[in-house]
Design an enzyme around this catalytic site. Sequence first.
Site, mmCIF file in Angstrom:
data_model
loop_
_atom_site.group_PDB
_atom_site.id
_atom_site.type_symbol
_atom_site.label_atom_id
_atom_site.label_comp_id
_atom_site.label_asym_id
_atom_site.label_seq_id
_atom_site.Cartn_x
_atom_site.Cartn_y
_atom_site.Cartn_z
ATOM 1 N N ARG A 37 36.040 -11.940 -29.503
ATOM 2 C CA ARG A 37 35.126 -11.218 -28.600
ATOM 3 C C ARG A 37 34.114 -10.361 -29.360
ATOM 4 O O ARG A 37 33.015 -10.109 -28.867
ATOM 5 C CB ARG A 37 35.927 -10.331 -27.644
ATOM 6 C CG ARG A 37 36.639 -11.158 -26.590
ATOM 7 C CD ARG A 37 36.891 -10.383 -25.324
ATOM 8 N NE ARG A 37 37.233 -11.299 -24.245
ATOM 9 C CZ ARG A 37 38.176 -11.091 -23.361
ATOM 10 N NH1 ARG A 37 38.896 -9.982 -23.403
ATOM 11 N NH2 ARG A 37 38.413 -11.968 -22.402
ATOM 12 N N ASP A 143 31.024 -0.177 -12.458
ATOM 13 C CA ASP A 143 31.726 -0.970 -13.468
ATOM 14 C C ASP A 143 31.365 -0.411 -14.841
ATOM 15 O O ASP A 143 30.364 0.295 -15.002
ATOM 16 C CB ASP A 143 31.345 -2.454 -13.378
ATOM 17 C CG ASP A 143 32.352 -3.357 -14.090
ATOM 18 O OD1 ASP A 143 33.293 -3.843 -13.438
ATOM 19 O OD2 ASP A 143 32.220 -3.543 -15.320
HETATM 20 C C1 LIG Z 1 38.410 -9.103 -13.731
HETATM 21 S S1 LIG Z 1 37.114 -8.018 -13.273
HETATM 22 C C2 LIG Z 1 37.606 -7.587 -11.626
HETATM 23 C C3 LIG Z 1 36.467 -7.656 -10.639
HETATM 24 C C4 LIG Z 1 36.823 -7.410 -9.168
HETATM 25 N N1 LIG Z 1 37.391 -6.094 -8.966
HETATM 26 C C5 LIG Z 1 37.769 -8.451 -8.641
HETATM 27 O O1 LIG Z 1 38.957 -8.166 -8.406
HETATM 28 O O2 LIG Z 1 37.335 -9.602 -8.432
HETATM 29 C C6 LIG Z 1 37.559 -6.560 -14.222
HETATM 30 C C7 LIG Z 1 36.414 -5.587 -14.379
HETATM 31 O O3 LIG Z 1 36.923 -4.334 -14.825
HETATM 32 C C8 LIG Z 1 35.925 -3.702 -15.589
HETATM 33 N N2 LIG Z 1 36.513 -2.616 -16.396
HETATM 34 C C9 LIG Z 1 37.363 -2.721 -17.446
HETATM 35 N N3 LIG Z 1 37.651 -1.501 -17.940
HETATM 36 C C10 LIG Z 1 36.980 -0.605 -17.186
HETATM 37 C C11 LIG Z 1 36.853 0.816 -17.215
HETATM 38 N N4 LIG Z 1 37.486 1.567 -18.138
HETATM 39 N N5 LIG Z 1 36.059 1.407 -16.289
HETATM 40 C C12 LIG Z 1 35.408 0.653 -15.356
HETATM 41 N N6 LIG Z 1 35.488 -0.696 -15.279
HETATM 42 C C13 LIG Z 1 36.262 -1.313 -16.189
HETATM 43 C C14 LIG Z 1 35.352 -4.846 -16.419
HETATM 44 O O4 LIG Z 1 34.062 -4.553 -16.933
HETATM 45 C C15 LIG Z 1 35.363 -6.005 -15.409
HETATM 46 O O5 LIG Z 1 34.113 -6.164 -14.796
#
Ligand SMILES: C[S@@+](CC[C@H](N)C(=O)[O-])C[C@H]1O[C@@H](n2cnc3c(N)ncnc32)[C@H](O)[C@@H]1O
Length: 273
Positions: A37, A143
């Site tokens: 990554r 996000d």
């Molecule tokens: C797999 S996606 C989930 C999207 C949506 N909630 C769903 O269930 O379809 C996970 C998201 O969490 C975000 N994320 C990870 N760590 C985070 C943090 N510390 N604060 C905010 N967002 C975060 C990532 O950028 C990513 O877009």
Amino acid sequence: MSTIAISEAEFLALRDSIRERFGIFYDDTKQFLLQSRLQTRLLKTRMQDFHSYHRFLTTAPDREAEWGELASVLCNNETYFFRERAQLEVLVTDVLDEALKSGRRLRIWSSACSTGEEPFTIAMMLMETRRIAPAAIALKATDLSPRALEKASTGFYRELSFRATPPEMVQKYFRPFEGGFFINDEIKRMAEFSRMNLLDARSVATMGVHDAIFCRNVLIYFDKPTQKRVVEAFAGALRPGGYLFLGHAESIMRLTDLYEPVVTAKAIYYRRK
Ligand SMILES: C[S@@+](CC[C@H](N)C(=O)[O-])C[C@H]1O[C@@H](n2cnc3c(N)ncnc32)[C@H](O)[C@@H]1O
């Protein structure tokens, strides 16, 4: 292009800094995932190895910009419209009923919204009820990833995002364009996007109080102490009795006593005590 290898010491140093900053935890089995990554970031910053990259992240005067870039490559942004729909049904029945009865605006926060499919699904489902107008809804979407938010702000989606979308919803709320679809303007205007790190308690505290928070499919990236910290901070952003929706694979049952779990035939969610 040859791959730059990560040593164990470099892996441990980088993963600790990443966990501290964003909560995202790479366990011992994920050394090569992190290596792959971060390849593009090493190239972009012209670092020769991971040790130099880590030093750059921790000491360079312009390190904050690089942390912003890093946030877009650390996590899977996988999401799609109408994901885990049973929970959304709870929103358009129970949560909506309570808000309408109280006479207040309905306040919802999609806290890891990725590329926007989750908040836009919430908006579409609320419009489908015909019981509430857009002006009576405050729908925030945040996000960590600037790239994901950029994509959300275009409102343009391709086939994979529609894998669980009923065809009549595509027909009603989207406009075809060059192999994909634009979401319609009324739905697009309903969601207010901004960047937020869920580990940043001060930012969470400024979000105000909500009827429901969606934090789906993100706690799986955090270790237990971080999960606890995040969901406990959410308690301050929920009204008493407010709803917390997590992903299917996520549970906080033994993590905190600030919430009451609710288990129905179709969905599991939590209510703030
Ligand atoms: C797999 S996606 C989930 C999207 C949506 N909630 C769903 O269930 O379809 C996970 C998201 O969490 C975000 N994320 C990870 N760590 C985070 C943090 N510390 N604060 C905010 N967002 C975060 C990532 O950028 C990513 O877009």
